[in-house]
Design a protein around this motif. Structure first.
Motif, mmCIF file in Angstrom:
data_model
loop_
_atom_site.group_PDB
_atom_site.id
_atom_site.type_symbol
_atom_site.label_atom_id
_atom_site.label_comp_id
_atom_site.label_asym_id
_atom_site.label_seq_id
_atom_site.Cartn_x
_atom_site.Cartn_y
_atom_site.Cartn_z
ATOM 1 N N ALA A 1 0.824 -1.207 0.000
ATOM 2 C CA ALA A 1 0.000 0.000 0.000
ATOM 3 C C ALA A 1 0.863 1.264 0.000
ATOM 4 O O ALA A 1 0.570 2.227 -0.716
ATOM 5 C CB ALA A 1 -0.933 0.005 1.216
ATOM 6 N N VAL A 2 1.934 1.257 0.774
ATOM 7 C CA VAL A 2 2.809 2.432 0.844
ATOM 8 C C VAL A 2 3.504 2.666 -0.500
ATOM 9 O O VAL A 2 3.568 3.802 -0.999
ATOM 10 C CB VAL A 2 3.852 2.267 1.973
ATOM 11 C CG1 VAL A 2 4.897 3.379 1.900
ATOM 12 C CG2 VAL A 2 3.160 2.293 3.331
ATOM 13 N N VAL A 3 4.027 1.606 -1.105
ATOM 14 C CA VAL A 3 4.692 1.750 -2.408
ATOM 15 C C VAL A 3 3.679 2.221 -3.461
ATOM 16 O O VAL A 3 3.997 3.066 -4.310
ATOM 17 C CB VAL A 3 5.351 0.427 -2.833
ATOM 18 C CG1 VAL A 3 5.910 0.533 -4.252
ATOM 19 C CG2 VAL A 3 6.460 0.052 -1.863
ATOM 20 N N ALA A 4 2.473 1.688 -3.415
ATOM 21 C CA ALA A 4 1.442 2.098 -4.368
ATOM 22 C C ALA A 4 1.095 3.574 -4.197
ATOM 23 O O ALA A 4 0.913 4.303 -5.183
ATOM 24 C CB ALA A 4 0.193 1.240 -4.188
ATOM 25 N N ALA B 1 -0.677 -2.471 -10.838
ATOM 26 C CA ALA B 1 0.096 -3.533 -11.488
ATOM 27 C C ALA B 1 1.205 -4.032 -10.561
ATOM 28 O O ALA B 1 1.442 -5.246 -10.447
ATOM 29 C CB ALA B 1 0.683 -3.020 -12.803
ATOM 30 N N PHE B 2 1.896 -3.099 -9.887
ATOM 31 C CA PHE B 2 2.915 -3.498 -8.912
ATOM 32 C C PHE B 2 2.293 -4.323 -7.789
ATOM 33 O O PHE B 2 2.846 -5.347 -7.360
ATOM 34 C CB PHE B 2 3.596 -2.266 -8.324
ATOM 35 C CG PHE B 2 4.319 -2.548 -7.028
ATOM 36 C CD1 PHE B 2 5.555 -3.183 -7.033
ATOM 37 C CD2 PHE B 2 3.733 -2.214 -5.807
ATOM 38 C CE1 PHE B 2 6.205 -3.484 -5.840
ATOM 39 C CE2 PHE B 2 4.384 -2.504 -4.618
ATOM 40 C CZ PHE B 2 5.621 -3.139 -4.627
ATOM 41 N N GLY B 3 1.131 -3.868 -7.289
ATOM 42 C CA GLY B 3 0.472 -4.600 -6.215
ATOM 43 C C GLY B 3 0.112 -6.015 -6.629
ATOM 44 O O GLY B 3 0.280 -6.966 -5.848
ATOM 45 N N ALA B 4 -0.363 -6.175 -7.867
ATOM 46 C CA ALA B 4 -0.714 -7.511 -8.356
ATOM 47 C C ALA B 4 0.521 -8.406 -8.426
ATOM 48 O O ALA B 4 0.490 -9.569 -8.001
ATOM 49 C CB ALA B 4 -1.372 -7.396 -9.730
ATOM 50 N N LEU B 5 1.634 -7.862 -8.934
ATOM 51 C CA LEU B 5 2.869 -8.645 -9.046
ATOM 52 C C LEU B 5 3.417 -8.997 -7.659
ATOM 53 O O LEU B 5 3.817 -10.137 -7.399
ATOM 54 C CB LEU B 5 3.906 -7.858 -9.850
ATOM 55 C CG LEU B 5 5.252 -8.555 -10.080
ATOM 56 C CD1 LEU B 5 5.057 -9.823 -10.903
ATOM 57 C CD2 LEU B 5 6.223 -7.601 -10.777
ATOM 58 N N ALA C 1 -3.246 -6.536 -5.282
ATOM 59 C CA ALA C 1 -3.922 -5.430 -5.964
ATOM 60 C C ALA C 1 -4.850 -4.685 -5.017
ATOM 61 O O ALA C 1 -4.950 -3.449 -5.061
ATOM 62 C CB ALA C 1 -4.702 -5.960 -7.163
ATOM 63 N N ASN C 2 -5.539 -5.427 -4.137
ATOM 64 C CA ASN C 2 -6.425 -4.786 -3.160
ATOM 65 C C ASN C 2 -5.644 -3.867 -2.224
ATOM 66 O O ASN C 2 -6.086 -2.752 -1.897
ATOM 67 C CB ASN C 2 -7.166 -5.839 -2.339
ATOM 68 C CG ASN C 2 -8.179 -6.609 -3.156
ATOM 69 O OD1 ASN C 2 -8.492 -6.231 -4.287
ATOM 70 N ND2 ASN C 2 -8.699 -7.689 -2.605
ATOM 71 N N ALA C 3 -4.476 -4.336 -1.771
ATOM 72 C CA ALA C 3 -3.636 -3.493 -0.920
ATOM 73 C C ALA C 3 -3.183 -2.254 -1.682
ATOM 74 O O ALA C 3 -3.121 -1.145 -1.119
ATOM 75 C CB ALA C 3 -2.431 -4.284 -0.418
ATOM 76 N N ALA C 4 -2.885 -2.417 -2.971
ATOM 77 C CA ALA C 4 -2.479 -1.272 -3.782
ATOM 78 C C ALA C 4 -3.610 -0.267 -3.937
ATOM 79 O O ALA C 4 -3.371 0.946 -3.986
ATOM 80 C CB ALA C 4 -2.005 -1.744 -5.156
ATOM 81 N N VAL C 5 -4.856 -0.743 -4.002
ATOM 82 C CA VAL C 5 -6.004 0.161 -4.080
ATOM 83 C C VAL C 5 -6.048 1.073 -2.857
ATOM 84 O O VAL C 5 -6.346 2.266 -2.958
ATOM 85 C CB VAL C 5 -7.320 -0.633 -4.211
ATOM 86 C CG1 VAL C 5 -8.534 0.264 -3.966
ATOM 87 C CG2 VAL C 5 -7.412 -1.261 -5.600
#
Length: 401
Positions: A150-153, A171-175, A339-343
């Motif tokens: 989440a922080v990187v996103a 995309a980063f979160g998914a990877l 991906a959810n964390a990236a959201v």
């Protein structure tokens, strides 16, 4: 082509809920995601945070109006295709009608009271999004790995301008999820399923491509102004990532550069669209009334609205059947955890910029935003009441200033 049925709710129920959201969801597409979550995840329990974030992430990847695609998907999940159409109509209609009326010369927001009202609506959007970020972070980034994602996103969305940073963040979160989030399915909700067959999905993707490439050819071959009018709005809706504000340059090149509307009229309408609840794509209704190549009036507004929203919905319907199939795979579940964390990070970034930086311009504004946040979180007050309080507070600050 037939849609499979999923009897969870009725189209009437969906229409009533989204009409309230269409009347009270101020602040742009990111704020809308906060309103949706508060109303449908927290209050009504139509779905949980995991499922909601899946739909948000999917919509962020697709071109089109992201918040409207999420609303369309929520209506589809709840009550099938009728529910999807009910959600779209109810969420879009209030601001579309006002924007069409505004195009005929109705001056809506002027003077200190109008300016204060707009400021108050921006301030309450800060509280709505902060509430959504807090709730989603608890559920979607509860451990070190997902909190780091989440922080990187958030950093990606903030440091890389435009929708590119948001798409890259997810995309980063998914990877990262594929490598770091295996085995985190304990207690997780089932993947979100949608009543759309593969036949319908393939047909929607085909129609999307046919219209995208066929409309400009047909307009050029026939010289029919109406086809060029439809193509301008369809192309704008088909090529925009992130929705709302991102569509501005596309629409400007489609209608201002060819001389179909003046730059002043364009900017005046876009300014009014910022004050509306519901999707910013209803700016198309204003343009549909005024653009020279279209039929003008109510017919022009209606055609422009349908043309600009259609590609995003065709893409969503086209992708959903395939998402239904892969969402049960363990690798896909791990990817969606990331991906959810990236959201969460993307929403946190949007909370800072542009929402906080544009709305909180003074200490009184910050106090008002804090009050609205406490009313939402500690007092559990309904969002529409908090919106009314924020709007009235903004008017008071405007008058005192």
């Amino acid at each position: 082509m037939e849609l499979q049925r999923m009897a969870q709710g009725s189209a009437r129920e969906v229409f009533k809920v989204f009409l309230k959201l269409g009347l009270t969801s101020f602040g742009g597409p990111i704020a809308h995601l906060g309103y949706f979550r508060t109303e449908l995840v927290d209050r009504r329990r139509w779905l949980d945070d995991q499922q909601y974030a899946q739909l948000v992430a999917l919509s962020q990847f697709l071109p089109g109006p992201a918040s409207s695609q999420v609303g369309f998907g929520l209506g589809l999940h709840r009550a099938g295709m009728r529910g999807a159409l009910a959600a779209f109509l109810a969420f879009t209609l209030p601001s579309a009608v006002v924007m069409a009326v505004f195009a005929f010369g109705a001056s809506l927001f002027s003077g200190p009271i109008g300016t204060g009202l707009l400021a108050g609506l921006k301030i309450v959007a800060v509280a709505i999004i902060a509430h959504a970020v807090l709730g989603m972070a608890r559920n979607l980034a509860p451990d070190r790995a997902r909190a780091a994602i989440a922080v990187v996103a958030a950093g990606s969305a903030l440091l890389l301008a435009g929708s590119f940073g948001q798409v890259l963040a997810i995309a980063f979160g998914a990877l990262a999820g594929y490598f770091w989030c295996r085995g985190k399915d304990a207690g997780a909700a089932a993947a979100m399923q949608f009543p759309v067959s593969r036949t319908v999905g393939i047909s929607c993707l085909s129609l999307f491509a046919i219209l995208l490439f066929g409309l400009p050819v047909a307009a050029l071959a026939t010289g029919w102004d109406l086809l060029g009018f439809i193509d301008a709005f369809y192309r704008s809706g088909a090529l925009v990532f992130g929705g709302g504000h991102v569509v501005l340059p596309l629409l400007q090149s489609a209608v201002v550069d060819p001389g179909l509307i003046s730059s002043q009229e364009f900017l005046t309408g876009y300014g009014a669209a910022q004050a509306m609840p519901g999707p910013l794509f209803t700016f198309a209704a204003y343009l549909g009334v005024l653009v020279d190549s279209g039929p003008g009036g109510a017919a022009g507004a209606l055609i422009a609205l349908l043309a600009i929203f259609l590609p995003g919905f065709l893409l969503l319907l086209g992708v959903l059947p395939f998402w239904n199939r892969v969402s049960h795979w363990p690798a896909a579940r791990a990817i969606m955890h990331g991906a959810n964390a990236a959201v969460v990070g993307v929403l946190a970034a949007a909370l800072y910029n542009p929402v906080f930086t544009s709305a909180i311009t003074s200490a009184p504004a910050f106090v008002l935003a804090l009050l609205c946040f406490v009313l939402l979180t500690a007092w559990k007050m309904a969002p529409w009441i908090v919106v009314a309080i924020g709007a009235l507070g903004g008017v008071l600050l405007g008058v005192l200033a």
